[in-house]
Motif scaffolding. Structure first.
Motif, PDB file in Angstrom:
ATOM      1  N   LEU A  33       0.820  -1.209   0.000  1.00  0.00           N
ATOM      2  CA  LEU A  33       0.000   0.000   0.000  1.00  0.00           C
ATOM      3  C   LEU A  33       0.852   1.256   0.000  1.00  0.00           C
ATOM      4  CD1 LEU A  33      -2.931  -0.827   2.450  1.00  0.00           C
ATOM      5  CD2 LEU A  33      -2.653  -1.408   0.041  1.00  0.00           C
ATOM      6  N   ASP A  34       1.992   1.218   0.698  1.00  0.00           N
ATOM      7  CA  ASP A  34       2.858   2.387   0.787  1.00  0.00           C
ATOM      8  C   ASP A  34       3.623   2.646  -0.506  1.00  0.00           C
ATOM      9  OD1 ASP A  34       4.187  -0.010   1.344  1.00  0.00           O
ATOM     10  OD2 ASP A  34       5.614   0.924   2.708  1.00  0.00           O
ATOM     11  N   GLU A  35       3.482   1.779  -1.485  1.00  0.00           N
ATOM     12  CA  GLU A  35       4.054   2.018  -2.809  1.00  0.00           C
ATOM     13  C   GLU A  35       2.955   2.336  -3.827  1.00  0.00           C
ATOM     14  OE1 GLU A  35       6.493  -1.329  -3.865  1.00  0.00           O
ATOM     15  OE2 GLU A  35       7.708  -1.137  -2.047  1.00  0.00           O
ATOM     16  N   TYR A  36       1.866   1.545  -3.815  1.00  0.00           N
ATOM     17  CA  TYR A  36       0.813   1.787  -4.811  1.00  0.00           C
ATOM     18  C   TYR A  36       0.091   3.110  -4.562  1.00  0.00           C
ATOM     19  CZ  TYR A  36      -3.059   1.484  -7.972  1.00  0.00           C
ATOM     20  OH  TYR A  36      -3.942   1.788  -8.976  1.00  0.00           O
ATOM     21  N   PHE A  37      -0.279   3.372  -3.316  1.00  0.00           N
ATOM     22  CA  PHE A  37      -1.069   4.568  -3.017  1.00  0.00           C
ATOM     23  C   PHE A  37      -0.183   5.777  -2.748  1.00  0.00           C
ATOM     24  CE2 PHE A  37      -4.278   1.272  -2.160  1.00  0.00           C
ATOM     25  CZ  PHE A  37      -5.292   1.755  -2.965  1.00  0.00           C
ATOM     26  N   VAL A  38       0.654   6.114  -3.724  1.00  0.00           N
ATOM     27  CA  VAL A  38       1.479   7.315  -3.686  1.00  0.00           C
ATOM     28  C   VAL A  38       1.241   8.069  -4.985  1.00  0.00           C
ATOM     29  CG1 VAL A  38       3.841   8.232  -3.661  1.00  0.00           C
ATOM     30  CG2 VAL A  38       3.242   6.286  -2.190  1.00  0.00           C
ATOM     31  N   GLY A  39       0.885   9.341  -4.869  1.00  0.00           N
ATOM     32  CA  GLY A  39       0.631  10.143  -6.053  1.00  0.00           C
ATOM     33  C   GLY A  39      -0.845  10.163  -6.421  1.00  0.00           C
ATOM     34  N   ASP A  40      -1.096  10.491  -7.689  1.00  0.00           N
ATOM     35  CA  ASP A  40      -2.463  10.663  -8.183  1.00  0.00           C
ATOM     36  C   ASP A  40      -3.003   9.371  -8.774  1.00  0.00           C
ATOM     37  OD1 ASP A  40      -2.393  13.360  -7.524  1.00  0.00           O
ATOM     38  OD2 ASP A  40      -1.614  13.937  -9.482  1.00  0.00           O
ATOM     39  N   ILE A  62      -7.977  10.403  -6.264  1.00  0.00           N
ATOM     40  CA  ILE A  62      -7.299  10.030  -5.018  1.00  0.00           C
ATOM     41  C   ILE A  62      -5.870  10.547  -5.079  1.00  0.00           C
ATOM     42  CG2 ILE A  62      -6.573   8.111  -3.542  1.00  0.00           C
ATOM     43  CD1 ILE A  62      -8.784   6.430  -5.004  1.00  0.00           C
ATOM     44  N   VAL A  63      -5.440  11.177  -3.995  1.00  0.00           N
ATOM     45  CA  VAL A  63      -4.041  11.589  -3.860  1.00  0.00           C
ATOM     46  C   VAL A  63      -3.507  10.900  -2.621  1.00  0.00           C
ATOM     47  CG1 VAL A  63      -2.424  13.491  -3.539  1.00  0.00           C
ATOM     48  CG2 VAL A  63      -4.482  13.816  -4.945  1.00  0.00           C
ATOM     49  N   GLY A  64      -2.462  10.089  -2.823  1.00  0.00           N
ATOM     50  CA  GLY A  64      -1.871   9.346  -1.715  1.00  0.00           C
ATOM     51  C   GLY A  64      -0.491   9.850  -1.366  1.00  0.00           C
ATOM     52  N   THR A  65      -0.206   9.914  -0.060  1.00  0.00           N
ATOM     53  CA  THR A  65       1.118  10.275   0.423  1.00  0.00           C
ATOM     54  C   THR A  65       1.510   9.313   1.540  1.00  0.00           C
ATOM     55  OG1 THR A  65       0.197  11.859   1.999  1.00  0.00           O
ATOM     56  CG2 THR A  65       0.890  12.737  -0.129  1.00  0.00           C
ATOM     57  N   TRP A  66       2.805   9.052   1.656  1.00  0.00           N
ATOM     58  CA  TRP A  66       3.328   8.188   2.716  1.00  0.00           C
ATOM     59  C   TRP A  66       4.607   8.784   3.267  1.00  0.00           C
ATOM     60  CZ3 TRP A  66       1.496   3.770   5.019  1.00  0.00           C
ATOM     61  CH2 TRP A  66       0.355   3.209   4.461  1.00  0.00           C
ATOM     62  N   GLU A  67       4.756   8.685   4.565  1.00  0.00           N
ATOM     63  CA  GLU A  67       6.000   9.041   5.232  1.00  0.00           C
ATOM     64  C   GLU A  67       6.223   8.001   6.323  1.00  0.00           C
ATOM     65  OE1 GLU A  67       7.824  12.693   7.783  1.00  0.00           O
ATOM     66  OE2 GLU A  67       6.671  13.177   5.986  1.00  0.00           O
ATOM     67  N   GLU A 147       1.595  -2.672 -12.071  1.00  0.00           N
ATOM     68  CA  GLU A 147       2.080  -1.602 -11.192  1.00  0.00           C
ATOM     69  C   GLU A 147       1.180  -0.370 -11.182  1.00  0.00           C
ATOM     70  OE1 GLU A 147       5.319   0.686 -14.009  1.00  0.00           O
ATOM     71  OE2 GLU A 147       5.974  -1.080 -12.879  1.00  0.00           O
ATOM     72  N   ASP A 148       0.311  -0.203 -12.173  1.00  0.00           N
ATOM     73  CA  ASP A 148      -0.542   0.981 -12.260  1.00  0.00           C
ATOM     74  C   ASP A 148      -2.030   0.731 -12.032  1.00  0.00           C
ATOM     75  OD1 ASP A 148       1.588   2.719 -12.848  1.00  0.00           O
ATOM     76  OD2 ASP A 148       1.474   2.216 -14.980  1.00  0.00           O
ATOM     77  N   GLU A 171      -6.573   3.421 -11.347  1.00  0.00           N
ATOM     78  CA  GLU A 171      -5.401   3.505 -12.205  1.00  0.00           C
ATOM     79  C   GLU A 171      -4.576   4.725 -11.840  1.00  0.00           C
ATOM     80  OE1 GLU A 171      -4.201   3.082 -16.891  1.00  0.00           O
ATOM     81  OE2 GLU A 171      -6.308   3.295 -16.357  1.00  0.00           O
ATOM     82  N   LYS A 172      -3.267   4.527 -11.721  1.00  0.00           N
ATOM     83  CA  LYS A 172      -2.373   5.645 -11.442  1.00  0.00           C
ATOM     84  C   LYS A 172      -2.336   6.566 -12.643  1.00  0.00           C
ATOM     85  CE  LYS A 172       0.788   3.868  -8.058  1.00  0.00           C
ATOM     86  NZ  LYS A 172       2.106   4.212  -7.577  1.00  0.00           N
ATOM     87  N   LYS A 173      -2.298   7.870 -12.382  1.00  0.00           N
ATOM     88  CA  LYS A 173      -2.226   8.861 -13.466  1.00  0.00           C
ATOM     89  C   LYS A 173      -0.793   9.034 -13.920  1.00  0.00           C
ATOM     90  CE  LYS A 173      -6.175  11.667 -12.168  1.00  0.00           C
ATOM     91  NZ  LYS A 173      -6.602  13.003 -11.834  1.00  0.00           N
TER      92      LYS A 173
END
Length: 173
Positions: A33-40, A62-67, A147-148, A171-173
């Motif tokens: 999840l911390d890789e797929y849900f990053v970005g738009d 959806i906009v995802g960020t992880w730290e 991956e997308d 789908e990742k943008k």
């Protein structure tokens, strides 16, 4: 007594027919999840009632960020009836393959586990009903296609009864 034994046997049979997250351990690509849900990400989905009739359609941005082990998913839904809805998920990676999440319309804490290309995610969501809201249990299964792209199938239950289903393509943008 014989009827009780037959019912118990049938329930054991049914429980054995359910998919388990471990069934997907060898499948790839691996879902993190911390890789797929990053970005738009853009999502398209539909809601079906218990008979299978499509009752609503939507698009979501959806906009995802992880730290570290903390993530946030900022979701904006555009429903086919013109409504807009926002949901902000706060996610925590609690183990190598386990996650928890909260959001404003989620009752308590959502809990999920990944294995291979899959995530099994269970939580209660407050949904509009008549002049208020009701809490329904959502049983999410997400599958990473590549991956997308990711597909999400959700069964909705109330008092243990299936009341509907949600299908989402992301789908990742």
């Amino acid at each position: 007594m014989r009827i009780f034994a037959m019912i118990a046997g049938f329930l054991i049979f049914l429980s054995g027919c359910s998919a388990k997250i471990e069934d997907y351990q060898a499948d790839s690509p691996k879902l993190h999840l911390d890789e797929y849900f990053v970005g738009d990400i853009v999502a398209y989905g539909m809601v079906q009632d218990r008979s299978g009739k499509v009752t609503q359609r939507f698009r979501a941005d959806i906009v995802g960020t992880w730290e570290g082990n903390q993530g946030e998913l900022d979701e904006v839904f555009y429903w086919d009836d013109g409504r807009e809805q926002t949901r902000v998920w706060t996610l925590t990676k609690t183990g190598e393959n386990s996650y928890e999440g909260t959001a404003g319309d989620v009752v308590g804490v959502a809990k999920g586990t990944t294995a291979g290309n899959a995530l099994h995610w269970v939580y209660q969501l407050e949904v509009p009903f008549r002049d208020g809201t009701i809490a329904v249990t959502l049983d999410d299964w997400m599958f990473l296609l590549d991956e997308d792209r990711l597909v999400n199938r959700t069964e909705m239950r109330k008092f243990g009864f299936r009341v509907g289903e949600i299908t989402i393509y992301m789908e990742k943008k």
